[in-house]
Design a protein around this motif. Structure first.
Motif, PDB file in Angstrom:
ATOM      1  N   ASP A  36      -1.199   0.423  -1.148  1.00 11.12           N
ATOM      2  CA  ASP A  36      -0.429   0.808  -2.552  1.00 11.12           C
ATOM      3  C   ASP A  36      -1.403   0.016  -3.488  1.00 11.12           C
ATOM      4  O   ASP A  36      -0.885  -1.004  -4.091  1.00 11.12           O
ATOM      5  CB  ASP A  36       0.766   0.527  -2.437  1.00 11.12           C
ATOM      6  N   GLU A  40       4.151  -0.859   3.364  1.00  7.31           N
ATOM      7  CA  GLU A  40       5.082  -1.296   4.613  1.00  7.31           C
ATOM      8  C   GLU A  40       4.839  -0.576   5.818  1.00  7.31           C
ATOM      9  O   GLU A  40       5.402  -0.861   6.799  1.00  7.31           O
ATOM     10  CB  GLU A  40       6.536  -0.880   4.132  1.00  7.31           C
ATOM     11  N   ASP A  42       3.761   3.220  -7.044  1.00  8.28           N
ATOM     12  CA  ASP A  42       3.449   4.653  -6.928  1.00  8.28           C
ATOM     13  C   ASP A  42       2.422   5.015  -7.738  1.00  8.28           C
ATOM     14  O   ASP A  42       2.049   5.228  -9.078  1.00  8.28           O
ATOM     15  CB  ASP A  42       4.464   5.650  -7.613  1.00  8.28           C
ATOM     16  N   THR A  76       0.472   6.882   2.275  1.00 11.07           N
ATOM     17  CA  THR A  76       0.590   5.396   1.353  1.00 11.07           C
ATOM     18  C   THR A  76       1.720   4.811   1.836  1.00 11.07           C
ATOM     19  O   THR A  76       2.646   5.058   1.893  1.00 11.07           O
ATOM     20  CB  THR A  76       0.465   5.866  -0.171  1.00 11.07           C
ATOM     21  N   GLY A  77       1.490   3.382   1.613  1.00 12.70           N
ATOM     22  CA  GLY A  77       2.457   2.268   1.537  1.00 12.70           C
ATOM     23  C   GLY A  77       2.024   1.204   2.371  1.00 12.70           C
ATOM     24  O   GLY A  77       1.820   1.241   3.513  1.00 12.70           O
ATOM     25  N   GLY A  84       4.522   7.207  -2.487  1.00 13.09           N
ATOM     26  CA  GLY A  84       3.960   6.819  -3.796  1.00 13.09           C
ATOM     27  C   GLY A  84       3.761   7.739  -4.885  1.00 13.09           C
ATOM     28  O   GLY A  84       2.889   7.927  -5.569  1.00 13.09           O
TER      29      GLY A  84
HETATM   30 MG    MG Z   1       5.554   3.940  -1.258  1.00  7.82          MG
END
Ligand code: MG
Ligand code: AMP
Length: 401
Positions: free
Chosen positions: A229, A189, A260, A186-187, A253
């Motif tokens: 996210d 970025e 998160d 997850t993310g 997350g």
């Molecule tokens: Mg994250």
């Protein structure tokens, strides 16, 4: 309930040994399946392998030499020559047989005189020392007897064990199914390696770490995916993963920031928490739970070295437990190469290079510094306490393989 360590955190953190006992206990046990010889290495035996017959199943020679009756006085005329694979006639009294290593001991013979301890001239063999009954003979069943357990259930098979199973004449063995694993990173970025980065973005590496670590531990990857996210996307990704996996591992997350979404998504799917937060550094915000269908779920923190801790101290043991193998982790004792500061309430887990029983510091004590840890071959476990452990102090270390 796990006992909480004294902590200033709102949520208790538990010692990693307790956390491991919980995930190992909750890990689903996988059904056996037949596995062919060529695929045995890397699998775990579901049932003991027993010898279907004595091995060797005929008495044979341990040396190149001469088979004879030890009680007879020589010299002995050579009555026959026995090669590996021959099925020889009985040995006539007063004679000997030249015999190759592994050759069937002819009926009547009870000893072998090695060529190095014999002289052969004009068709006659002389022993340099008096032969001894049973010498250089491999008797029936000397290796194993019919019905003996050769490999116990739960054995992690390597090439040698697989070869031993072949040597028994078996074409395969019943092994635990390989744990099916889904990995969700997850993310917002995160960007796939190979693609350019703009400011704020980083290349995604956790899926590579999780996948390679768990594949080496015998797992089969059924899904590896990147999740934005977003609440609904996270929930949908977990729901799909839980449908086909025995273990779902997410990274990132799992803290309490606005981005998160892992814990709320898992709660919505009815996944029951085993624990959140372990008393390690790094790796503290690790979450584990059990889905309604029985799958184990691990929400690892996003920092790569935090992931490493959860993988080796919790998830590799859990997948081994799924197959009936000893969960471990298998540790070695090794000496610190440099002094290391201890933490009063958390196990420090430091990637280091293990060389000749000595742990070399790589300066990889910070959870996001993956490049510094790249050459690590072991995870040093520095026990809790005050002050420093001096150079030379022995600690447990988990080899990273
Ligand atoms: Mg994250
Ligand atoms: P998080 O646990 O989501 O707060 O992430 C903690 C840190 O780990 C952040 O700096 C993330 O950018 C980084 N991170 C999260 N996921 C990954 C990943 N898959 N690969 C590399 N770094 C990551």
């Amino acid at each position: 309930m796990p006992s909480a360590l004294p902590t200033d955190l709102p949520h208790p953190r538990i010692p990693v040994d307790e956390a491991r006992a919980l995930v190992v206990g909750a890990a689903p046990r996988l059904a056996p399946e037949p596995v062919e010889l060529a695929d045995l290495a890397g699998r775990v035996l579901a049932e003991a392998v027993t010898a279907p017959h004595d091995l060797p199943h005929y008495a044979n020679s341990a040396m190149d030499g001469f088979a004879l009756r030890a009680a007879e006085a020589g010299p002995w005329p050579v009555a026959q020559r026995i090669l590996a694979g021959d099925d020889p006639a009985p040995l006539a009294p007063g004679t000997c047989a030249a015999i190759a290593t592994g050759g069937v001991l002819p009926a009547g013979a009870d000893a072998v005189v090695p060529v190095e301890q014999a002289e052969e001239a004009d068709g006659l063999v002389r022993a340099l020392a008096a032969p001894v009954a049973g010498a250089h003979v491999r008797p029936v069943g000397a290796d194993v007897r019919a019905g003996d357990v050769v490999l116990a259930a739960g054995t992690a098979l390597g090439p040698l064990a697989a070869a031993a199973i072949a040597g028994l004449g078996l074409t395969g063995a019943a092994c635990a199914a390989r744990p099916r694993v889904a990995v969700l990173t997850t993310g917002d970025e995160l960007v796939a390696p190979g693609l350019p980065l703009r400011r704020g973005q980083i290349h995604e590496s956790n899926s590579v770490l999780v996948r390679a670590t768990l594949e080496r531990a015998g797992c089969e990857m059924v899904h590896v995916g990147l999740v934005p996210d977003d609440d609904a996307a996270t929930r949908d990704a977990f729901a799909a993963a839980l449908d086909r996996a025995d273990l779902v591992v997410s990274t990132g997350g799992v803290s309490v920031g606005p981005r998160d979404h892992v814990k709320p998504a898992l709660a919505a799917l009815g996944v029951e928490e085993l624990f959140w937060r372990i008393a390690t550094q790094p790796g503290q915000p690790t979450w584990c739970g059990v889905a309604p269908g029985g799958a184990l779920v691990a929400g690892l923190p996003g920092n790569p070295l935090s992931c490493l801790v959860g993988l080796h101290l919790l998830l590799v043991p859990a997948v081994r437990a799924m197959t009936g193998a000893d969960p471990g982790p298998a540790t070695v004792r090794a000496a610190l190469g440099t002094p290391v500061r201890r933490l009063p309430a958390r196990l420090r887990c430091l990637p280091m290079r293990l060389v000749d029983g000595r742990l070399e510091d790589l300066g990889a004590g910070v959870s996001h510094q993956l490049s510094r840890a790249a050459a690590a071959t072991a995870l040093a476990l520095v026990p809790t306490g005050e002050g420093e452990l001096p150079a030379g102090a022995e600690v447990d270390a988990v080899p990273l393989g």
